[in-house]
Design a protein around this motif. Structure first.
Motif, short mmCIF file in Angstrom:
data_model
loop_
_atom_site.label_atom_id
_atom_site.label_comp_id
_atom_site.label_asym_id
_atom_site.label_seq_id
_atom_site.Cartn_x
_atom_site.Cartn_y
_atom_site.Cartn_z
N MET A 253 48.44 42.84 51.99
CA MET A 253 48.86 41.75 50.91
C MET A 253 49.64 42.68 49.80
O MET A 253 50.28 42.11 49.21
N GLU A 473 34.69 43.84 48.38
CA GLU A 473 35.48 42.84 49.02
C GLU A 473 34.37 41.51 49.39
O GLU A 473 34.97 40.22 49.34
N ASN A 481 42.08 38.02 46.34
CA ASN A 481 43.10 37.71 47.05
C ASN A 481 43.95 36.22 46.64
O ASN A 481 45.01 36.24 46.77
N TRP A 508 45.56 44.06 40.47
CA TRP A 508 44.64 43.87 41.25
C TRP A 508 43.81 44.90 41.47
O TRP A 508 42.39 44.62 41.55
#
Length: 534
Positions: A253, A473, A481, A508
């Motif tokens: 990403m 995560e 995300n 991010w």
């Protein structure tokens, strides 16, 4: 309509199982090293067939569930000399039941987990000693030996294997184009993103359907920037393929391949060559952009396609033809698709049941009966094992035009063993051994068969993050995300320049992404992306 690639309906899973269970032989590739075939496995002589074992299992089911004592259970008991205690739980409440069961400390002999439990419940209770290590049994069963090493490795804790994954194909999606539109405009099938861009713009400006109206465009795109149109692992947002300046693997990403894709989408948006309201339309309406004849570029895959959608398009455009794109050659010379994780669910054996190796062997014999693959020519009543699994011809199924057809209500009444198998999805020698094209007709059948043939010779990339874990995560990944999707959506729509890419990445990272990279790389064993190709 294309189904989400990370999901499979229980109905389709059952149908797939019904069509792919039986006996087969074949070579195994990329599995754990084999033991010396001349030396019998120590457990093979420990199962006294005259001894009756009680085997309990809890697993989920969808729709109307069969009774716990149906005819299929009776057939299983007789064939395997067991007392089979199956507890089928509705999918909607299974996670709650599973959590409570694990907390109680009393688990059945066999227990079913979904893919989402891998890094949570599974890992936690393996470390607590709740499940049996299964390494010594892998080479004793054909369907287990077929499991690719990268799939098995996802279930290893401290180097040992504690689970049996169910089958799920590793392939994903490829780009599909209206071939009749290409022909009308004298265009060739694209082999790169630059060529794809030109085709998308031509579909927007040059009246590809030759109706004299300005009513067509290039790519059908929906919210969440879906589909990705990734024509290779290099560009796939789900692949940890690229490395940063510190030599660490990073999520796709934020990688250079994804940046290239966002720039492509932004360029096409300026040309009105992709769905104008892509940021807000849902998946069903994204499909309709293509299947209503508006957009000329979408995606396809061998399984999960909608015949009804295609039939609707063919009624509107009887002349429509389709072609899929081969994976593009990446700047680093690679050419191939990101491999999926290769499973949707998995089974474990309780440590308590593992104390009796004879019982373990009997359980795994039962598991294998539902996982072995049978070719089309042996899916009939003349194949004794298949006939048994399907509940006997004339009782639970009929042979119609040479093909087995399950009788109405046979499943919900539990008339055949397959309904109750611990794992009812067969593991083929190769993903493309299953003839997905047989599920379709007309142009869709031709398209699917072409994609399947292409996929049979592809290289697949097993992403290194599959065998790593990040606590950050797990807790923040979804939100992080979504942040990237939101910012990249702005870039496509011209609300934020693509030149802000590095700034977006730093934002991010500051929100938790940096910690994810650190934690993932601490568990990644791969040194170079080249090692991931198989």
């Amino acid at each position: 309509m294309i189904r989400n690639k990370v999901l499979i309906s229980a109905t389709i899973a059952a149908l797939l199982a019904a069509g792919t269970i039986g006996c087969s032989s074949g070579t195994t590739q990329d599995t754990e090293p084999k033991k010396n075939s001349d030396t019998p496995a120590p457990t093979q002589a420990l199962d006294d067939k005259t001894k009756k074992h009680t085997i309990s299992i809890m697993k989920s089911g969808s729709g109307d569930l069969p009774p716990a004592d149906g005819r299929g259970v009776q057939m299983i008991n007789e064939k395997f000399n067991i007392d089979y205690k199956i507890n089928l739980i509705p999918q909607g409440t299974y996670d709650e039941k599973l959590t409570a069961l694990l907390a109680s400390g009393s688990v059945p002999d066999l227990l079913y987990f979904t893919a989402g439990d891998l890094s949570g419940k599974y890992s936690k209770f393996v470390k607590q000693g709740a499940f049996l290590a299964l390494d010594e049994y892998i080479d004793q069963y054909p369907s287990l030996k077929r499991i690719p090493k990268y799939v098995l490795d996802q279930f290893r804790v401290n180097g040992k294997l504690y689970a049996i994954p169910s089958y799920y194909p590793k392939f994903g999606f490829t780009t599909v184009i209206r071939k009749d539109w290409l022909d009308n405009l004298g265009l060739q099938v694209p082999t790169s993103y630059e060529e794809l861009k030109k085709v998308a713009i031509a579909f927007t400006k040059n009246d590809p359907d030759k109706n004299g109206k300005n009513d067509t465009y290039g790519l059908a795109l929906g919210k969440g920037i879906a589909p990705t149109f990734a024509q290779g692992a290099y560009w796939d947002p789900g692949a940890w393929y690229h490395k940063d300046a510190q030599g660490r693997f990073i999520p796709g990403m934020i990688g250079p391949g994804r940046k290239e894709m966002i720039q492509l989408f932004a360029d096409l948006y300026k040309e009105n060559a992709l769905t104008r309201d892509f940021a807000s339309i849902d998946w069903a309406n994204t499909n309709k952009e293509f299947y209503s004849g508006k957009a000329g570029i979408f995606i396809g895959t061998p399984r999960g396609m909608s015949q009804a959608y295609m039939d609707g398009l063919m009624q509107l455009s009887p002349e429509a033809k389709f072609v899929h794109l081969e994976q593009f050659k990446a700047p680093d010379g690679s050419q191939g698709m990101l491999s999926g994780r290769g499973f949707l669910s998995f089974l474990v054996v309780s440590a308590e049941a593992g104390k009796d190796k004879g019982k373990v062997k009997r359980m795994l014999d039962l598991v294998e009966a539902g996982r072995t693959f049978v070719t089309d020519d042996k899916r009939n009543d003349k194949n004794a094992e298949y006939d048994w699994l399907m509940g006997n011809v004339g009782q639970a199924y009929d042979m119609v035009d040479g093909k087995p057809v399950v009788k109405k209500d046979a499943a919900v009444q539990g008339k055949y063993p397959l309904v109750y198998m611990p794992d009812g999805i067969a593991w083929p020698n190769t993903d493309t051994e299953i003839k997905y094209g047989d599920s379709y007709k007309g142009p869709l059948k031709t398209l699917v068969e072409g994609i399947s043939k292409s996929y049979s010779s592809l290289k697949y990339y097993a992403s290194p993050n599959y065998t790593a874990f990040s606590e950050t995560e797990q807790t923040k990944g979804a939100d992080l995300n979504q942040y990237l999707i939101d910012e990249q959506t702005k870039m496509i729509a011209g609300q934020r320049p693509v030149s802000d890419w590095d700034k977006m990445v730093e934002e991010w990272k500051a929100k938790g992404g940096e910690q994810i990279i650190k934690e993932m790389n601490a568990g990644i064993k791969m040194k170079d992306a080249k090692e991931g190709w198989n």
